[in-house]
Design a protein around this motif. Sequence first.
Motif, mmCIF file in Angstrom:
data_model
loop_
_atom_site.group_PDB
_atom_site.id
_atom_site.type_symbol
_atom_site.label_atom_id
_atom_site.label_comp_id
_atom_site.label_asym_id
_atom_site.label_seq_id
_atom_site.Cartn_x
_atom_site.Cartn_y
_atom_site.Cartn_z
ATOM 1 N N SER A 203 12.490 -25.922 67.181
ATOM 2 C CA SER A 203 12.028 -24.565 67.496
ATOM 3 C C SER A 203 13.098 -23.551 67.102
ATOM 4 C CB SER A 203 11.724 -24.438 68.989
ATOM 5 O OG SER A 203 12.937 -24.518 69.723
ATOM 6 N N ALA A 204 12.644 -22.359 66.839
ATOM 7 C CA ALA A 204 13.532 -21.247 66.498
ATOM 8 C C ALA A 204 12.823 -19.985 66.958
ATOM 9 C CB ALA A 204 13.768 -21.208 64.991
ATOM 10 N N PRO A 205 13.527 -18.857 66.989
ATOM 11 C CA PRO A 205 12.835 -17.630 67.389
ATOM 12 C C PRO A 205 11.637 -17.298 66.508
ATOM 13 C CG PRO A 205 15.208 -17.293 67.460
ATOM 14 C CD PRO A 205 14.979 -18.647 66.850
ATOM 15 N N ASP A 206 11.709 -17.660 65.216
ATOM 16 C CA ASP A 206 10.603 -17.252 64.349
ATOM 17 C C ASP A 206 9.703 -18.394 63.893
ATOM 18 O OD1 ASP A 206 12.721 -18.255 62.960
ATOM 19 O OD2 ASP A 206 12.603 -16.834 61.294
ATOM 20 N N PHE A 207 10.080 -19.642 64.207
ATOM 21 C CA PHE A 207 9.167 -20.722 63.825
ATOM 22 C C PHE A 207 9.401 -21.929 64.714
ATOM 23 C CE2 PHE A 207 11.690 -24.026 61.719
ATOM 24 C CZ PHE A 207 12.894 -23.375 61.528
ATOM 25 N N TRP B 205 18.538 -36.116 69.617
ATOM 26 C CA TRP B 205 18.160 -34.801 70.130
ATOM 27 C C TRP B 205 19.318 -33.818 70.083
ATOM 28 C CZ3 TRP B 205 20.036 -38.578 73.288
ATOM 29 C CH2 TRP B 205 20.964 -38.201 74.260
ATOM 30 N N GLN C 54 4.283 -23.778 63.354
ATOM 31 C CA GLN C 54 4.066 -22.442 63.937
ATOM 32 C C GLN C 54 4.948 -21.458 63.180
ATOM 33 O OE1 GLN C 54 4.404 -22.036 68.240
ATOM 34 N NE2 GLN C 54 4.161 -24.253 68.404
ATOM 35 N N LEU C 55 4.321 -20.643 62.391
ATOM 36 C CA LEU C 55 5.063 -19.699 61.559
ATOM 37 C C LEU C 55 4.635 -18.282 61.926
ATOM 38 C CD1 LEU C 55 4.710 -21.453 58.087
ATOM 39 C CD2 LEU C 55 6.569 -21.652 59.736
ATOM 40 N N PRO C 56 5.404 -17.286 61.527
ATOM 41 C CA PRO C 56 4.980 -15.902 61.779
ATOM 42 C C PRO C 56 3.597 -15.622 61.172
ATOM 43 C CG PRO C 56 7.260 -15.957 61.044
ATOM 44 C CD PRO C 56 6.733 -17.349 60.914
ATOM 45 N N ASP D 123 19.509 -29.978 72.070
ATOM 46 C CA ASP D 123 18.711 -29.034 72.868
ATOM 47 C C ASP D 123 17.282 -29.562 73.002
ATOM 48 O OD1 ASP D 123 20.946 -27.462 73.078
ATOM 49 O OD2 ASP D 123 20.372 -26.109 71.462
ATOM 50 N N ASP D 124 16.299 -28.696 72.666
ATOM 51 C CA ASP D 124 14.905 -29.110 72.814
ATOM 52 C C ASP D 124 14.369 -29.789 71.563
ATOM 53 O OD1 ASP D 124 15.348 -26.587 71.663
ATOM 54 O OD2 ASP D 124 13.240 -26.058 71.862
ATOM 55 N N TRP D 125 15.190 -29.949 70.542
ATOM 56 C CA TRP D 125 14.710 -30.634 69.336
ATOM 57 C C TRP D 125 14.825 -32.135 69.559
ATOM 58 C CZ3 TRP D 125 17.650 -28.108 64.642
ATOM 59 C CH2 TRP D 125 17.518 -26.709 64.697
ATOM 60 N N VAL D 126 13.787 -32.870 69.172
ATOM 61 C CA VAL D 126 13.869 -34.327 69.314
ATOM 62 C C VAL D 126 13.300 -35.020 68.077
ATOM 63 C CG1 VAL D 126 13.738 -34.363 71.839
ATOM 64 C CG2 VAL D 126 11.629 -34.450 70.486
ATOM 65 N N ARG E 292 21.572 -25.334 65.304
ATOM 66 C CA ARG E 292 22.046 -25.518 66.680
ATOM 67 C C ARG E 292 23.371 -26.280 66.645
ATOM 68 N NH1 ARG E 292 17.658 -25.272 70.388
ATOM 69 N NH2 ARG E 292 16.331 -23.586 69.636
ATOM 70 N N LEU E 293 24.248 -25.963 67.615
ATOM 71 C CA LEU E 293 25.515 -26.688 67.744
ATOM 72 C C LEU E 293 25.652 -27.159 69.189
ATOM 73 C CD1 LEU E 293 27.834 -24.103 65.930
ATOM 74 C CD2 LEU E 293 26.924 -26.202 64.957
#
Lengths: 794, 342
Positions: free
Chosen positions: B150-154, B132, B199-201, B134-137, B113-114
């Motif tokens: 969080s990420a799209p895949d995990f 923080w 949370q992983l695929p 974005d939503d990362w804390v 993230r940037l």
Amino acid sequence: MTWATLQALLSHWWRNPLQLFTLLAGLALATALWSGVQAVNAEARASYDAAAATLGEGQYDRLVRRDGQPMAQAIYVDLRRAGWLVSPIVQGRLDGVRIIGVDPLTAPSGIGPVAPAEGTDIAAFLTGDGQFFGTAETAAALPDLNVIITPETAPNTALTDIGVAQRVFAKSGQIDSLIVLPGQPKGRADLATLAPDLILQPAQGGSDIGRLTDSFHLNLTAFGLLSFAVGIFIVNGAIGLAFEQRRPVVRTLRALGLPLRQLVILMGAELMLFALIAGLIGVALGYVIAAVLLPDVAATLRGLYGADVSGTLQLRPVWWLSGLAIALGGTAIAAGGALYQMAKMPLLAAAQPRALAMAAGRRARVQGIAAAVLLGLSAIMMVTANGLIGGFTLLASLLIGAALALPLILDRILAGSSKAAKSVTAQWFWADTRQQLPGLSLALMALLLAMSANVGVSTMVSSFRLTFTDFLDQRLASELYIRTENEAQSAALIAFAKDRTDIVLPIQNVDTQVAGQPTEVFGARDHATYRDNWVFLEQSVDPWDTTFGGETVLINEQLSRRAGLNVGDEVTLQGTPFAIAGVYGDYGNPIGQAVIGEGVFATLYPDITPRNFGLRMDPASVPDFVADLEAATGIPATQSVNQASIKAISLGIFERTFTVTTALNVLTLAVAGFAILMSLLTLATMRVPQLAPAWAMGMTRAQIGRLELLRAVMLALLTAVVALPLGLALAWALLAVVNVAAFGWELPMYFFPMDYARLGLFALLAAALAALWPARRLARTPPADLLKVFSNER
Amino acid sequence: MNVKAFLLALFLPCTAMAQGFAGLGTDADGFTVPEPNPQFDFPADHGAHPDYRIEWWYLTANLTAEDGTPYGLQWTLFRSALAPEAGDGWTAPQLWMGHAAVTTPDNHYVTERLARGGIGQAGVTADPFEAWIDDWVLQGDWDTLRMTASAPDFAYDMALTAQGPLIFHGDAGYSVKSAAGQASYYYSQPFFAIEGTLQLPEGDIAVTGNAWLDREWSSQPLADNQTGWDWFSLSFDDGHKMMGFRLQQTDGNNFTSATWISPDGDTTPYTDGALVATPLAMSDDDVPVRWRVELPAQGVDVTVAAINENAWMTTSVPYWEGPVTVTGSHAGIGYLEMTGYE
């Protein structure tokens, strides 16, 4: 030997410079038309690509405020902190240039100055140094700004940092829209809870600007292809004639021991050289055509579809290479038959008009069969074709079949006329015309194609225009549109407008799904605005009565086609079934639409209150009304849209589209006229032996000249008669097959008899002009030349 | 210590990297420079230091699932300043970058993230502590912390509990990076117990383990002749821990440094030459994924091997970072980071 052969072959051209000119000019003109149209297309497409890369226009979902106003920057931060990967955009116009402010850190890759030019100082860019990125044109339009020239930016668009854009447009702390990045993280919060004021605008995919402009480009491409076909017929004619006339040379060369293989190779090489020269000239001419047309095309597209197209032309390798390739390929096609014939024909076959006609007679059978097969195929395709490939196959088989059939049709007509003729002169006229037909048939085919292409494309473009203006009338029927901010404003507006307008029409809609398709459902108030203006593609007996009565629904063509729904079928809205009473055209709309009555809309969607209103009134009183409304209710003029003026502007711009079409029409006709001129000039020298007996029997040379002119006009007229139905069939194929395959909606076809009559007149005029000089030459043939025919027995 | 962050700190101006890098090691452009004998002030120093050019909050964790499968986890927030001031709004010269990763024996999930510093999208506050983007804390009081990404895949959501004191590298937190004297402020909390859910695929996986949080900031981190970095954080089964790094130089020599940490948090710093790290085996894409690591002063002679050889961080500037196993004189686990191989 090779050199000597080449000299012998080339000597033909030195002795017949006119033929050489025909060959080169025909090919150059054909290439010019083709590459000119391609250049316009390529340029426009390159502009869209740049626009897409700059902005991601249509590629990404967007979040905007429901009322279209800018949102607070805090909403952006809230969304990011809730896991939404969105990137903010601030935009506006400065001196006519679209300024887009982006945040390069969060923008999707491929947007913004992510690959800045050499020497770009990103740190300065991010810290508000006021750098802009744009093309040289954009830089020239914004002399006071620090514009770094970046050719890959969209035309008429400058990119800058979002902070700079906020400052320039005095939008501190405000954001116009948010791009939603593909691939959102897991577990992000719901939009409705986070930012209830925002709505998601889905990515427009291929349905918006792209689709509409594609339609325009497809028209142009079809036109370019047809123009090229016309040119190829000319080239074919010139080559065929040259080969016929060089048969004695060939005979001599062969007799001297030149192998056939070498001869064919040499003649092929000679033609390819010509093709290369003509191709280069053609590409250069095409550049000129494109340069002349492009400002109009750019204006047309900008006005019609809101797409910014650069008004300048760049020499793109793609199109000049394709121009050369098509010149070479076209020559190869045109020459293939002639070379094959030369290789196969008996060496000693005579090479004069009568022999030509006889050879044509032998070919006629083959040609007739081919024409019948192609026309049969197109008849079948008319019923069955449904894809883009099918559509183009239909076009091709129709055109080639008709072109091949033309000489046969004309021959039959002439034979019939000959039988019906009473006087000797008339009989000779018809018989002589028939004999000339093989020599002229290629030029006439070119004329046929040119005319039918003009009829077809004009019909399509004019139908498009008519449909679109009807559509504008239908959709922008109200004189004034007003958007309100809240319920209080709505109430104030209705109260104020009650006595000063004919009616206030609320415009309310909800985004939902109908029959599995994303659809906007509108609730409409019973008024003549709808009853008088809306045009249905299909309808029940009285669709408005039942729809306003709350029993039925009207749907757009997109929904009808995608969901396979027709009048009489049923759809369910909020659990309530409605029969479909009508299907209406909805051009350019990517998604489905449905209209129900106001009353039933309020029952089914009680939460939706109208925020947009259409007001019917005397157009002249609109400005006063807007001013008084602001004074009385505080609803500012910025919330109203005077649609009458918008409509006038868009229609005005639309007219420019047709200047492009007209220009192309004139060009193709000119090319066809040129073909006739060249054919007649070539034939003229060979015709002296045929004319001499007529002269000897008492016809004056002036009479013969007049008959020559008449003959050309008559043949053109007959060709025009064949061209009209062919052109209409072509238009039908473009509108009902190709357009549906390409864009998902059918354009209704309209007929324009006056246009066709004018076109026919042009064609006759072109033929007459083309025949004038050859006829004059015949009329001035010295009697000595005519006499010589009898002394020099061939 | 993550020296690639010194490279990454220049992540945005990719084109400006060359000039930025050249300028960075030698002069400080008005930025404050680390001085020997630092006096740390907590909790203030857990927060951001905008007058220094670069800074990070860098957490790695070795995790184990109930079935015994080993996992690695990374959470990093980098700060990079374009000018030595905090600022407000879009033009604020502070830029932020977050990296998160989860490494399994077979997969390596990465995201980045940037953000701009002046608008609230990313930042670090000292009291209460929250880092923080974005939503990362990463938030809490440093005795306990909560960490999400969080990420799209995990995605992950972890709880951390400190089971020992902060430790300071180099000379009481003044960590020298080259013979020419380039240095940073550098301290760690290597004693976090961590638990939570990945949370992983493959599905949700409950994990426990220990985590190591690095804090470092500077304005002049690298010498001109330094090209890359190999960094080890090792936790031995006997309760001792070791941090060591090796800076690669263009002349083929290395600059090394190490900190030996006892189970109760006492530290012994080692200067250049005490630590020896030798590559033993290269991965398919030419990264040393097996090392011999020696610290003779503490009798350490171990083999460090990657759990997943393909732990590339495919971020703006790529680097290798993943969990390792330790065998030899001491057994244990740890994390390895390598830059300068891409």
